[in-house]
Write an enzyme that holds these catalytic residues in place. Sequence first.
Site, PDB file in Angstrom:
ATOM      1  CB  SER A  77      30.802  26.346  23.099  1.00 40.43           C
ATOM      2  OG  SER A  77      29.754  27.257  22.959  1.00 40.43           O
ATOM      3  CE  LYS A  80      28.433  29.547  25.137  1.00 41.96           C
ATOM      4  NZ  LYS A  80      29.027  29.425  23.827  1.00 41.96           N
ATOM      5  CE1 TYR A 203      30.768  32.980  25.114  1.00 44.95           C
ATOM      6  CE2 TYR A 203      30.529  34.425  23.216  1.00 44.95           C
ATOM      7  CZ  TYR A 203      30.424  33.173  23.788  1.00 44.95           C
ATOM      8  OH  TYR A 203      30.000  32.107  23.042  1.00 44.95           O
ATOM      9  CE1 TYR A 255      27.384  24.742  20.809  1.00 43.15           C
ATOM     10  CE2 TYR A 255      28.263  22.821  19.696  1.00 43.15           C
ATOM     11  CZ  TYR A 255      28.445  24.073  20.241  1.00 43.15           C
ATOM     12  OH  TYR A 255      29.676  24.659  20.218  1.00 43.15           O
ATOM     13  CB  VAL A 273      31.887  26.120  16.647  1.00 45.09           C
ATOM     14  CG1 VAL A 273      30.406  26.093  16.897  1.00 45.09           C
ATOM     15  CG2 VAL A 273      32.532  27.392  17.149  1.00 45.09           C
TER      16      VAL A 273
HETATM   17  N1  GLU Z   1      32.821  31.897  19.857  1.00 48.32           N
HETATM   18  C1  GLU Z   1      31.674  31.215  19.385  1.00 48.32           C
HETATM   19  C2  GLU Z   1      30.454  32.107  19.472  1.00 48.32           C
HETATM   20  O1  GLU Z   1      30.229  32.697  20.485  1.00 48.32           O
HETATM   21  C3  GLU Z   1      31.514  29.997  20.221  1.00 48.32           C
HETATM   22  C4  GLU Z   1      30.420  29.195  19.758  1.00 48.32           C
HETATM   23  C5  GLU Z   1      30.492  27.757  20.167  1.00 48.32           C
HETATM   24  O2  GLU Z   1      31.562  27.141  20.248  1.00 48.32           O
HETATM   25  O3  GLU Z   1      29.396  27.242  20.360  1.00 48.32           O
HETATM   26  O4  GLU Z   1      29.713  32.257  18.538  1.00 48.32           O
END
Ligand code: GLU
Length: 341
Positions: A77, A80, A203, A255, A273
């Site tokens: 994440s 992002k 993504y 989160y 994560v």
């Molecule tokens: N690749 C993970 C997903 O899209 C990333 C999630 C994350 O790190 O929050 O589910």
Amino acid sequence: MPDPAIRDQVNERLGDLYERHLPVDDERLDHYYESGRGTYSPAEAGDERERFAVCLATVDGEVYEAGRHDWPFALHSISKVFAYALALADNRREDVLSRVGVEPSGDAFNSITFDERHHRPHNPMVNAGALVTSDLVRGDSTAQKLDRILALLRSCAGTDDLEVAEETFEKEVRTADRNRATAYLMRAEGMLAGDVEELLALYLRQCSVHVTCTQLAVMAATLANGFVNPISGEQALARDRIRDLLSVMYTCGMYDAAGQWAYEVGVPAKSGVAGAILAVVPGKLGIGVYSPGLDAYGNSVRGVSVCKEIAAALGLHVFAREDEDALLGTGTPAPQQLTER
Ligand code: GLU
């Protein structure tokens, strides 16, 4: 160059912090995995005890490392942040806002919920929002968009070595049902257009880029330094949208524990994560922590406690009282601050 004595003191203090946080509380770690919210099992996370690193990079280009700072892990994440940064750089502010909001969702990162009032994902730090920001990155093809995202990540980390780890990507694709469902639903609702599978792969590829904790801290320091990498001196991106980026990280980056983080730590940050946290102290410092054991929200257990302690010791919270702030004192070189208790 700071005084070598100061460097030694900072290193000693960081080593101290690392040692204190080395013991892990297994009960807290289990909670996330038993909740069944994620696809990330303890086995996948590896040995929690071994994989722990804390790194600091100052805007003066000083780097401090403790633990397994060279162990690679997936950004997940945290990518992002950089996709959103590019989306902001490539588009008009109002056009980005019309496609993705800036409100914390209060839901898990992978929940399939939207801002119904404005017909858009809640923010760019949840999966739905990141699908939109990836779509907003300029490029004639998804390959070109990925190249631009990789170029930005490399320039922020100050290395040409960052790559998509194919084994991580393949695993991501195999377990992408929720993300796939989210993307198709968004296309059905008119929030996305075009080839959903290609966008999904873009993504998931950016999520699968591997970095080390040292690189993570340098990336954080680049954000702290207005997108100028403090080691290479390279301007990774124009600095004019950094405020927007850091604001969203501050309110949405951790989160559904983003509020608690803002309350306790008080600096813009993003977690992933894999167990990594990238935290930014604007104008001063970048912090990278890596430790795979996650809490119920998906945040690194050690990562959160380490950052809480660093923030408290240095008075980093944006709303810290004057006397806490005295530890930082504007203009005081960051390495010096790190030696004061
Ligand atoms: N690749 C993970 C997903 O899209 C990333 C999630 C994350 O790190 O929050 O589910």
